[in-house]
Structures are given as C-alpha cells and as structure tokens.
Design a protein around this motif. Structure first.
Motif, short mmCIF file in Angstrom:
data_model
loop_
_atom_site.label_atom_id
_atom_site.label_comp_id
_atom_site.label_asym_id
_atom_site.label_seq_id
_atom_site.Cartn_x
_atom_site.Cartn_y
_atom_site.Cartn_z
N GLU A 25 0.80 -1.23 0.00
CA GLU A 25 0.00 0.00 0.00
C GLU A 25 0.83 1.27 0.00
O GLU A 25 0.49 2.24 -0.67
CB GLU A 25 -0.95 0.03 1.20
CG GLU A 25 -1.83 1.28 1.18
CD GLU A 25 -2.78 1.36 2.35
OE1 GLU A 25 -3.73 2.16 2.28
OE2 GLU A 25 -2.57 0.65 3.34
N SER A 26 1.92 1.31 0.76
CA SER A 26 2.66 2.57 0.88
C SER A 26 4.14 2.29 1.10
O SER A 26 4.53 1.22 1.59
CB SER A 26 2.11 3.41 2.03
OG SER A 26 2.22 2.71 3.26
N LYS A 27 4.95 3.27 0.75
CA LYS A 27 6.38 3.16 0.93
C LYS A 27 6.75 3.31 2.41
O LYS A 27 6.06 4.00 3.15
CB LYS A 27 7.11 4.25 0.12
CG LYS A 27 6.95 4.11 -1.38
CD LYS A 27 7.71 5.23 -2.09
CE LYS A 27 7.55 5.09 -3.62
NZ LYS A 27 8.28 6.18 -4.33
N GLY A 28 7.84 2.68 2.79
CA GLY A 28 8.30 2.81 4.16
C GLY A 28 8.52 1.45 4.80
O GLY A 28 8.18 0.40 4.23
N PRO A 29 9.07 1.44 5.99
CA PRO A 29 9.34 0.18 6.70
C PRO A 29 8.06 -0.50 7.17
O PRO A 29 7.03 0.16 7.36
CB PRO A 29 10.20 0.62 7.89
CG PRO A 29 9.79 2.04 8.14
CD PRO A 29 9.51 2.61 6.78
N VAL A 30 8.13 -1.81 7.33
CA VAL A 30 6.98 -2.56 7.83
C VAL A 30 6.74 -2.27 9.31
O VAL A 30 5.60 -2.09 9.74
CB VAL A 30 7.19 -4.08 7.62
CG1 VAL A 30 6.12 -4.89 8.35
CG2 VAL A 30 7.18 -4.41 6.14
N LEU A 31 7.83 -2.19 10.06
CA LEU A 31 7.72 -1.94 11.50
C LEU A 31 7.96 -0.48 11.82
O LEU A 31 8.78 0.19 11.18
CB LEU A 31 8.73 -2.80 12.27
CG LEU A 31 8.49 -4.31 12.27
CD1 LEU A 31 9.60 -5.00 13.06
CD2 LEU A 31 7.13 -4.66 12.86
N PHE A 32 7.24 0.01 12.80
CA PHE A 32 7.43 1.37 13.30
C PHE A 32 8.04 1.26 14.70
O PHE A 32 7.50 0.59 15.57
CB PHE A 32 6.11 2.12 13.37
CG PHE A 32 6.21 3.50 13.95
CD1 PHE A 32 6.74 4.54 13.22
CD2 PHE A 32 5.78 3.76 15.25
CE1 PHE A 32 6.85 5.81 13.76
CE2 PHE A 32 5.88 5.02 15.79
CZ PHE A 32 6.42 6.05 15.03
N ARG A 33 9.18 1.90 14.87
CA ARG A 33 9.86 1.90 16.17
C ARG A 33 9.75 3.29 16.78
O ARG A 33 10.03 4.28 16.12
CB ARG A 33 11.33 1.52 16.03
CG ARG A 33 11.57 0.08 15.65
CD ARG A 33 13.07 -0.19 15.45
NE ARG A 33 13.36 -1.60 15.28
CZ ARG A 33 13.26 -2.25 14.13
NH1 ARG A 33 12.89 -1.59 13.03
NH2 ARG A 33 13.55 -3.53 14.05
N SER A 34 9.35 3.33 18.03
CA SER A 34 9.30 4.62 18.71
C SER A 34 9.82 4.45 20.13
O SER A 34 9.74 3.36 20.70
CB SER A 34 7.87 5.17 18.74
OG SER A 34 7.02 4.32 19.49
N LYS A 35 10.35 5.52 20.68
CA LYS A 35 10.83 5.48 22.05
C LYS A 35 9.64 5.57 23.00
O LYS A 35 8.81 6.47 22.89
CB LYS A 35 11.79 6.65 22.33
CG LYS A 35 13.07 6.62 21.49
CD LYS A 35 13.95 5.44 21.86
CE LYS A 35 15.26 5.46 21.08
NZ LYS A 35 16.10 4.28 21.38
N ARG A 36 9.55 4.62 23.92
CA ARG A 36 8.47 4.61 24.90
C ARG A 36 9.05 4.50 26.31
O ARG A 36 10.14 3.97 26.51
CB ARG A 36 7.53 3.42 24.66
CG ARG A 36 6.73 3.51 23.35
CD ARG A 36 5.69 4.61 23.38
NE ARG A 36 4.95 4.72 22.14
CZ ARG A 36 3.74 4.22 21.96
NH1 ARG A 36 3.14 3.56 22.95
NH2 ARG A 36 3.12 4.36 20.81
N VAL A 37 8.28 5.00 27.26
CA VAL A 37 8.67 4.96 28.66
C VAL A 37 7.85 3.89 29.35
O VAL A 37 6.62 3.94 29.35
CB VAL A 37 8.45 6.33 29.34
CG1 VAL A 37 8.86 6.27 30.81
CG2 VAL A 37 9.23 7.42 28.61
#
Length: 393
Positions: free
Chosen positions: A170-182
């Motif tokens: 569907e769209s360009k970009g990585p499959v996984l999204f990584r974000s900093k969480r606390v």
C-alpha cells in the motif's frame, strides 16, 4: 548525604559553586577525576555532577562513561541555549537535567535541595550501597510472559507475513514502526508496532493534537497561568515590568513562566497528558484495518520476549506524554509492568473509547497498586472478547 562535583573550567561557575550552603563542592578537571571522586563513598552517599557544556562530542564521551560507571549519579548540564539536535544528543547519553550556566547561587541551591529532598524516595537507606528502588517483575509473571510470547509468535506467524506484505504493497516505508516509549521504572525502550500510518506522519502530531485531541477537547481546564510567549511573539522588555524583582523565572523554548505559577500549571498540564486523534487522516487503509483488530500491536510480542514489556500491564507512553506524568501521584503507574494490554484498555473499549485522561491515569495507578495473577487473567479474558474496537480511534 549529597555530594556535589563540578566538572568544567569556567572560573565564574567555580566561584559560585564554592558558596553553596551546606555542601563542599569538589572540582574535577575531567571525567576520570569525577569518577575517582564518585568512588569515594566515605565522602558522600550520593553525588550530583554539574557538567559545564563544552565540546559536544567530548561531553558525550564523559557523560556516557560516568553514566555507565555510576548509574545513580545525577548529572546536570550547565548550558545556555541548546538546539533540538543537541538537546536530544545530551538526553540520549544520560543527563538528568539542565540549568542555565548563568544560574545564581540561589537557583543552584534550590536545584540541589530539590534533588536532596527526593533522595528519601529514590534511595532505600536499608539496601546495600543505597541502590535505587526499582520495580522487579515477579518470577511467575516473567515465566508467563516468555511462554505466551513464544506461543504467540509461532501461532501468529502467518498473520505477521500477510500483514507485512499488505503494508509494503500500500505505501512506501518500513513494515515496522519503532518509537521510544517509557515503561517500567521510567525506562526508555524501542517500542515495536506494524506501521499503520504514512511515512513521517508523526511530524503532523503537534498541529493535529491542538485541533483534534479528544482528551484536550474534553478537558475544561483553562490555561491562564504564567506568561506564555508563542513562537512568533518577541520577548520584550515589557515583561520585566510584570515580574517582581525577587521572582524566579522558568524559561522554555516558547514560554517564560514565573516559578510561583509552575505548580498550578503542572496540575493543569497533567489533565492533557495523553494525545488521541479521532478519524486520524494520517492512517493508511491497511493501517485502519490492523488497528481495528489490534493486529498492529502484535510485534510487541518481541518486546515481551526480550523483557521490555509484559503481556498485562500499563501501556508504555511516548516521551511527550510520560514527561507530564512524573509527579508523586503518578509514580505508581510506572512502578508496575509495561503491558501489551491492561486495565484501562479493556475499560476504554467498553466505553467506546471515550474515557477521559484522568480516568485512564487512575486506572493505570490502580493496576500498579493492585496487580496480581487473578487480575491479569481477568484482563486477558476481557481483552480476548473486546479486541475489536467499537470506535474509529
């Protein structure tokens, strides 16, 4: 007893720090000198290090070394203006706080006193070497997490593959999204999700949160504290006419606020600590489907397997949300496991996603104070029957 170390070569700051009431300030020429002082436990139970900002790369080496050797060392950066990039770099390598390099003796003393007052909460006087009190996950919960995450990864592997293919198509970009969480104990980690938004969509969050944030719209709090200065409003000399001579001012990137207003603002800000956007235009078609059925959360099974999270717990928060929940009344939510599902998730979905920020916060605290095996099993059963969200959130 709190010890104070100054690492830097600014004569003016060396002179000011000499006069901190009740504290003998030790001077260090480099991080190795500071390390030697920190090892002298006979001189102090705990140390605060004031680091004079210098060359960024050299500072990062010093901070990283000291943070690794002395995890409980409280590091304060003496600095002027920091660019967003520099601020992020210093935070990532381990500073605890910043203070202006032109701070008065009174301001430095208040900072040290504030940290000293917190020592009774942060350090267990009965524990050997005054280790920081931290939540430790019970053995039963960790074993349960490992077994469940391994089974889940194996059984759901076909869904992992199909979801990854759909996202890439569907769209360009990585499959996984990584974000900093606390998560637990305010520890920051890389939080995994299947990407459900268009690439770089997170850059639009600030503007959307002003106009579509459900929690902010539901809040009746009026912001009338302090002297707020927007991005396009110059700081003029007229402000000085509105401030008494003995008033301490707190200066941020886009505001100037009297210290007397800070406590009032702190409580008001907590009411809008969470951000949720209804009918979010940043979400892809695949993203909307996997969010509805909570498929986007499945990669967190790997977070659970490596110990970042638990199956049941309080949801780990983005940094911009967690920073508003650092008051004493919120500590219990972080003294519990960070979880894939939890008490407020099953309650919220039952109320069509319209739970207020305060209700959510109270449920997190309730779980942190009362979690047990029976409660975890009850939450898991409710999650299995309510995983389809009733609202488009």
């Amino acid at each position: 007893m709190i010890g104070v170390i100054y690492l830097g070569n600014n004569p003016a700051n060396q002179e000011r720090l000499k006069y901190i009431p009740g504290h003998l300030v030790r001077l260090a020429r480099n991080y190795k000198d500071a390390a030697v002082i920190c090892e002298q436990r006979a001189s102090a139970d705990h140390y605060i290090l004031f680091l004079e900002k210098g060359n960024k790369n050299e500072d990062i080496v010093s901070i990283s070394y000291l943070r690794k050797r002395f995890p409980s060392l409280y590091i304060i950066l003496l600095t002027g203006h920091l660019t967003p990039e520099d601020r992020k770099a210093y935070q990532n390598c381990g500073i605890n706080d910043t203070i202006l390099d032109t701070a008065t003796i009174s301001e430095l003393t208040k900072k040290i006193q504030f940290i000293s007052d917190r020592e009774g909460i942060l350090f267990d006087k009965e524990a050997p070497k005054h280790k920081i009190l931290q939540f430790k996950i019970p053995i039963w919960k960790r074993v349960f997490d490992i077994v469940c995450s391994l089974i889940g990864i194996v059984v759901l592997s076909p869904i992992f593959v199909l979801t990854a293919i759909a996202i890439k198509m569907e769209s360009k970009g990585p499959v996984l999204f990584r974000s900093k969480r606390v998560g637990t104990n305010y520890q920051v980690f890389d939080f995994l999700k299947f990407r459900s938004m268009y690439t770089n969509a997170d850059k639009n969050l600030k503007e959307l949160s002003k106009t579509q944030n459900q929690y902010a719209m539901n809040s009746s709090v009026k912001n009338d504290g302090g002297i707020l200065i927007g991005d396009d409003t110059p700081v003029s000399d007229d402000i000085n006419m509105m401030i008494s001579d003995d008033e301490v001012m707190l200066v941020g990137d886009d505001y100037v606020m009297a210290e007397s207003e800070f406590s009032k603002q702190k409580n008001e800000d907590i009411n809008n600590a969470f951000v949720k956007i209804e009918n979010d235009p940043r979400i892809t078609k695949v993203g909307r489907f996997i969010r509805k059925y909570s498929i986007d959360e499945l990669p967190q099974l790997f977070n659970i397997l490596r110990g970042d999270m638990s199956v049941v717990g309080n949801r780990p928060l983005p940094l911009y949300e967690a920073e508003k929940l650092t008051g004493d009344d919120c500590i219990d939510r972080f003294m519990a496991p960070a979880g894939l599902t939890g008490l407020w998730q099953v309650e919220e979905r039952g109320s069509n996603g319209m739970m207020s920020a305060d209700e959510r916060k109270q449920l997190d605290i309730q779980y942190g104070q009362n979690y047990n095996f029976a409660l975890d099993m009850k939450i898991i059963l409710r999650t299995l029957t309510a995983f389809v969200q009733k609202g488009n959130v």
